[in-house]
Each structure stands twice: as structure tokens, then as C-alpha cells.
Scaffold this motif. Structure first.
Motif, PDB file in Angstrom:
ATOM      1  N   LEU A 144       0.779  -1.094   0.042  1.00  0.00           N
ATOM      2  CA  LEU A 144      -0.070   0.168  -0.096  1.00  0.00           C
ATOM      3  C   LEU A 144       0.933   1.207  -0.021  1.00  0.00           C
ATOM      4  O   LEU A 144       1.925   1.285   0.466  1.00  0.00           O
ATOM      5  CB  LEU A 144      -0.970   0.118   1.247  1.00  0.00           C
ATOM      6  CG  LEU A 144      -1.900  -1.075   1.517  1.00  0.00           C
ATOM      7  CD1 LEU A 144      -2.566  -0.680   2.738  1.00  0.00           C
ATOM      8  CD2 LEU A 144      -3.010  -1.194   0.257  1.00  0.00           C
ATOM      9  N   SER A 145       0.611   2.157  -0.577  1.00  0.00           N
ATOM     10  CA  SER A 145       0.874   3.813  -0.309  1.00  0.00           C
ATOM     11  C   SER A 145       1.002   4.151   0.970  1.00  0.00           C
ATOM     12  O   SER A 145       0.024   3.575   1.644  1.00  0.00           O
ATOM     13  CB  SER A 145       0.508   4.728  -1.393  1.00  0.00           C
ATOM     14  OG  SER A 145      -0.872   4.824  -1.080  1.00  0.00           O
ATOM     15  N   LEU A 174       3.477  11.812   5.553  1.00  0.00           N
ATOM     16  CA  LEU A 174       3.081  11.457   4.017  1.00  0.00           C
ATOM     17  C   LEU A 174       3.832  12.442   3.173  1.00  0.00           C
ATOM     18  O   LEU A 174       3.844  13.414   3.535  1.00  0.00           O
ATOM     19  CB  LEU A 174       1.524  11.467   3.742  1.00  0.00           C
ATOM     20  CG  LEU A 174       0.711  10.529   4.750  1.00  0.00           C
ATOM     21  CD1 LEU A 174      -0.887  11.091   4.266  1.00  0.00           C
ATOM     22  CD2 LEU A 174       0.972   9.166   4.379  1.00  0.00           C
ATOM     23  N   ASP A 175       4.086  11.861   2.056  1.00  0.00           N
ATOM     24  CA  ASP A 175       4.410  12.888   0.840  1.00  0.00           C
ATOM     25  C   ASP A 175       3.310  13.737   0.557  1.00  0.00           C
ATOM     26  O   ASP A 175       2.316  13.332   0.577  1.00  0.00           O
ATOM     27  CB  ASP A 175       4.933  12.041  -0.258  1.00  0.00           C
ATOM     28  CG  ASP A 175       6.153  11.490  -0.060  1.00  0.00           C
ATOM     29  OD1 ASP A 175       7.039  11.584   0.829  1.00  0.00           O
ATOM     30  OD2 ASP A 175       6.549  10.279  -0.803  1.00  0.00           O
ATOM     31  N   PRO A 176       3.740  14.904   0.029  1.00  0.00           N
ATOM     32  CA  PRO A 176       2.383  15.832  -0.395  1.00  0.00           C
ATOM     33  C   PRO A 176       1.479  15.343  -1.263  1.00  0.00           C
ATOM     34  O   PRO A 176       0.164  15.630  -1.021  1.00  0.00           O
ATOM     35  CB  PRO A 176       3.348  17.107  -0.816  1.00  0.00           C
ATOM     36  CG  PRO A 176       4.526  17.138  -0.313  1.00  0.00           C
ATOM     37  CD  PRO A 176       5.060  15.550  -0.112  1.00  0.00           C
ATOM     38  N   GLU A 177       2.036  14.379  -2.219  1.00  0.00           N
ATOM     39  CA  GLU A 177       0.740  14.196  -3.156  1.00  0.00           C
ATOM     40  C   GLU A 177       0.036  12.988  -2.549  1.00  0.00           C
ATOM     41  O   GLU A 177      -1.018  12.613  -3.099  1.00  0.00           O
ATOM     42  CB  GLU A 177       1.562  13.414  -4.367  1.00  0.00           C
ATOM     43  CG  GLU A 177       2.303  12.361  -4.225  1.00  0.00           C
ATOM     44  CD  GLU A 177       3.950  12.606  -3.890  1.00  0.00           C
ATOM     45  OE1 GLU A 177       4.818  11.796  -4.150  1.00  0.00           O
ATOM     46  OE2 GLU A 177       4.272  13.873  -3.448  1.00  0.00           O
ATOM     47  N   LEU A 178       0.369  12.431  -1.391  1.00  0.00           N
ATOM     48  CA  LEU A 178      -0.498  11.446  -0.905  1.00  0.00           C
ATOM     49  C   LEU A 178      -1.271  11.879   0.294  1.00  0.00           C
ATOM     50  O   LEU A 178      -2.462  11.560   0.821  1.00  0.00           O
ATOM     51  CB  LEU A 178       0.423  10.412  -0.424  1.00  0.00           C
ATOM     52  CG  LEU A 178       1.074   9.555  -1.057  1.00  0.00           C
ATOM     53  CD1 LEU A 178       2.000   8.640  -0.502  1.00  0.00           C
ATOM     54  CD2 LEU A 178       0.358   8.839  -2.174  1.00  0.00           C
ATOM     55  N   THR A 179      -1.189  13.420   0.716  1.00  0.00           N
ATOM     56  CA  THR A 179      -2.040  13.718   1.769  1.00  0.00           C
ATOM     57  C   THR A 179      -3.425  14.054   1.347  1.00  0.00           C
ATOM     58  O   THR A 179      -4.256  13.844   2.410  1.00  0.00           O
ATOM     59  CB  THR A 179      -1.394  15.371   2.011  1.00  0.00           C
ATOM     60  OG1 THR A 179       0.153  15.234   2.398  1.00  0.00           O
ATOM     61  CG2 THR A 179      -2.125  16.044   3.252  1.00  0.00           C
ATOM     62  N   GLY A 180      -3.714  14.403   0.141  1.00  0.00           N
ATOM     63  CA  GLY A 180      -4.955  14.829  -0.227  1.00  0.00           C
ATOM     64  C   GLY A 180      -5.985  13.714   0.137  1.00  0.00           C
ATOM     65  O   GLY A 180      -7.086  13.989   0.251  1.00  0.00           O
ATOM     66  N   GLU A 181      -5.751  12.614  -0.236  1.00  0.00           N
ATOM     67  CA  GLU A 181      -6.724  11.467  -0.183  1.00  0.00           C
ATOM     68  C   GLU A 181      -6.874  11.151   1.433  1.00  0.00           C
ATOM     69  O   GLU A 181      -8.062  10.749   1.500  1.00  0.00           O
ATOM     70  CB  GLU A 181      -6.092  10.101  -0.890  1.00  0.00           C
ATOM     71  CG  GLU A 181      -4.593   9.421  -0.082  1.00  0.00           C
ATOM     72  CD  GLU A 181      -4.118   8.422  -0.828  1.00  0.00           C
ATOM     73  OE1 GLU A 181      -4.087   7.256  -0.593  1.00  0.00           O
ATOM     74  OE2 GLU A 181      -3.463   8.497  -2.079  1.00  0.00           O
ATOM     75  N   VAL A 182      -5.739  11.450   2.182  1.00  0.00           N
ATOM     76  CA  VAL A 182      -6.440  11.106   3.828  1.00  0.00           C
ATOM     77  C   VAL A 182      -7.155  12.377   3.915  1.00  0.00           C
ATOM     78  O   VAL A 182      -8.253  12.177   4.726  1.00  0.00           O
ATOM     79  CB  VAL A 182      -5.092  11.126   4.519  1.00  0.00           C
ATOM     80  CG1 VAL A 182      -5.324  11.092   6.091  1.00  0.00           C
ATOM     81  CG2 VAL A 182      -4.257   9.834   4.282  1.00  0.00           C
ATOM     82  N   LEU A 183      -7.097  13.480   3.548  1.00  0.00           N
ATOM     83  CA  LEU A 183      -7.987  14.702   4.011  1.00  0.00           C
ATOM     84  C   LEU A 183      -9.201  14.659   3.569  1.00  0.00           C
ATOM     85  O   LEU A 183     -10.123  14.827   4.177  1.00  0.00           O
ATOM     86  CB  LEU A 183      -7.054  15.949   3.610  1.00  0.00           C
ATOM     87  CG  LEU A 183      -5.887  16.333   4.193  1.00  0.00           C
ATOM     88  CD1 LEU A 183      -5.140  17.608   3.657  1.00  0.00           C
ATOM     89  CD2 LEU A 183      -5.857  16.408   5.593  1.00  0.00           C
ATOM     90  N   LYS A 184      -9.384  14.135   2.301  1.00  0.00           N
ATOM     91  CA  LYS A 184     -10.634  13.729   1.712  1.00  0.00           C
ATOM     92  C   LYS A 184     -11.486  12.964   2.592  1.00  0.00           C
ATOM     93  O   LYS A 184     -12.595  12.954   2.754  1.00  0.00           O
ATOM     94  CB  LYS A 184     -10.549  13.294   0.390  1.00  0.00           C
ATOM     95  CG  LYS A 184     -11.741  12.999  -0.270  1.00  0.00           C
ATOM     96  CD  LYS A 184     -11.524  12.412  -1.787  1.00  0.00           C
ATOM     97  CE  LYS A 184     -12.689  12.292  -2.416  1.00  0.00           C
ATOM     98  NZ  LYS A 184     -12.551  11.952  -3.952  1.00  0.00           N
ATOM     99  N   THR A 185     -10.712  11.840   3.036  1.00  0.00           N
ATOM    100  CA  THR A 185     -11.331  10.704   3.856  1.00  0.00           C
ATOM    101  C   THR A 185     -12.075  11.433   5.348  1.00  0.00           C
ATOM    102  O   THR A 185     -13.115  11.188   5.751  1.00  0.00           O
ATOM    103  CB  THR A 185     -10.371   9.740   4.296  1.00  0.00           C
ATOM    104  OG1 THR A 185     -10.168   9.066   3.025  1.00  0.00           O
ATOM    105  CG2 THR A 185     -11.129   8.726   5.261  1.00  0.00           C
TER     106      THR A 185
END
Length: 250
Positions: A144-145, A174-185
Motif C-alpha cells: 500500500l501507499s 506522508l508525501d505531499p501528493e498522498l496527503t489529499g486522499e487522507v484529508l478527503k477521508t
């Protein structure tokens, strides 16, 4: 009576006073963002709420149930009952590498709550669906990422069916590009009116998702209010300086 009451919390580590009379009163369904510079006591304050840290003086109640009153803790059974209402998501994911995603989510209800697997399975699958990872249930964490691992950690906390979710800088690893998916959750949970307290350095996210903001520095709550008040018209010079420094980094 507030849903969450933390009053005049003091906490020392040795000779260092890390919390100096911090308070927080919140109603059910609200989202609180705690912001401030590193070392200001934000994470310690959050950890005190769920008894991961003990306090020296002060009082904490959740739903009217006392965790600690004037520095004196409730009996162990009551502490477990109060803390059982809360789910915690940390900076690090802390997933078991030898277990699949689904097994990672099922383990806590089985061990802590004594639930049987037949009852846990639909609950665990529902939480994976909730965080958008139903297709990853048989995958191991190594595949997983970082963003996906953190979303599994969120699903694991939700599987305990908490009334309150606590997030301690959930995107800092997290790397910046992976932050968005967590914040979306997390944003989706806010839209479901989950009661949440979030320690974060993501100022834009805090401004958009929270209905209440605390600014902490040097172990004290220096300013609090709505996002419009704290971000749009901060009154405290230290809040102003902090927000200016954060904008300068963008």
C-alpha cells in the motif's frame, strides 16, 4: 454540559511544564482543529483526552462521564468506558505487516471487545468501503501507499465504533501528493457529523473543515474561535505571527 470538557489541564514531563492550564469545551458533531508551532503541546493535549498521557491537575469529562476530576482519575473500569468512546489516528500508521488490510481492521474488535469474526467481518468491510479501500481488503500493508495505509488506520479506528475521532497530525508522515486522499477521508467524516479533534499543520484544511480552531503556543491556548475569527481576524500577536510564517512557507 459540553460533550467534551477539558478544564485547566496541567501536565509536566519532569521539570518541563508542557501544558499550562489548557481548556477545551466542545459539543457533539463539531470538528476542532488544534494548530500551533511544533513543541507547543498540541499532541500532548490531545493524548491527555484519551488517557495516552496522564495529567497532573485539571478535569476531563466526555458525555458527562468523568475521566479525571481535579487531577484524580476515575476507577479503571470507568476510564476504559470513557476512552472506549474515542478512536485515535496517529502520525505513523502502526499496521501489523503480517496481517492483511482486513485482518488489521478486525483485530481490535476481536481482542478488545471480544466480538466474534462473523459479526466483525461486515463491520470491517463497511469501514473499508467508507474510506474507499474495499478493493484492498486482502492486500498486505507493504503493498500500500502511505496514504492508503493511513486510510486503513482510520478504518481500523472506525471499526471500534467510536463517538469521537482524534487525529494527531495524520498527514505529517506522508508525501505531499498522498496527503489529499487522507484529508478527503477526514472531510467525509466531518460531513457525516462525526465529532473530531484534529491536530494539524494543514492550515487550509483546518480552515475549511473545522468549525472551531484552537491556537496553542508554549503549552497554552492563546486564541480560539471560528475559522473565520482565528484565520481571518486573529487578535493575538502570536497567532498573527504564526499564520504569517505559515503563509510565507507556501
Amino acid at each position: 454540559m459540553a460533550f467534551i470538557e477539558m478544564r485547566d489541564i496541567h501536565k509536566r514531563f519532569g521539570a518541563t511544564e508542557v501544558l499550562r492550564g489548557c481548556s477545551l469545551l466542545r459539543e457533539q458533531g463539531g470538528v476542532t482543529a488544534i494548530i500551533g508551532p511544533s513543541g507547543s503541546g498540541k499532541s500532548t493535549f490531545l493524548r491527555c483526552l484519551c488517557h495516552l498521557e496522564t495529567i497532573d491537575t485539571g478535569s476531563i469529562r466526555v458525555r458527562g462521564e468523568t475521566l479525571v476530576e481535579d487531577g484524580v482519575y476515575a476507577p479503571p473500569a470507568q476510564i476504559r468506558a470513557v476512552c472506549g468512546q474515542m478512536g485515535m489516528v496517529f502520525q505513523q500508521f502502526n499496521l501489523f505487516p503480517h496481517m492483511t488490510v482486513l485482518e488489521n481492521i478486525m483485530i481490535a474488535p476481536k481482542v478488545v471487545r471480544g466480538m466474534n469474526e462473523a459479526d466483525i467481518l461486515p463491520l470491517a468491510e463497511a469501514q473499508l468501503e467508507r474510506v474507499g479501500l474495499a478493493a484492498k481488503k486482502d492486500v498486505y500493508p507493504s503493498n500500500l501507499s502511505g496514504g492508503q495505509k493511513q486510510r486503513v488506520a482510520i478504518a481500523r479506528a472506525l471499526a471500534m465504533q467510536p463517538e469521537i475521532m482524534l487525529f494527531d497530525e495524520p498527514t505529517s508522515a506522508l508525501d505531499p501528493e498522498l496527503t489529499g486522499e487522507v484529508l478527503k477521508t477526514i472531510r467525509r467524516l466531518a460531513e457525516e457529523h462525526m465529532t473530531m479533534i484534529l491536530v494539524t499543520h494543514e492550515m487550509a484544511f483546518a480552515k475549511s473543515v473545522a468549525d472551531h480552531v484552537l491556537f496553542m503556543v508554549d503549552g497554552k491556548v492563546e486564541e480560539e474561535g471560528t475559522p473565520e475569527q482565528v484565520f481571518g481576524a486573529p487578535q493575538n500577536p502570536r497567532t498573527q505571527a504564526f499564520l504569517t510564517s505559515m503563509l510565507d512557507r507556501l
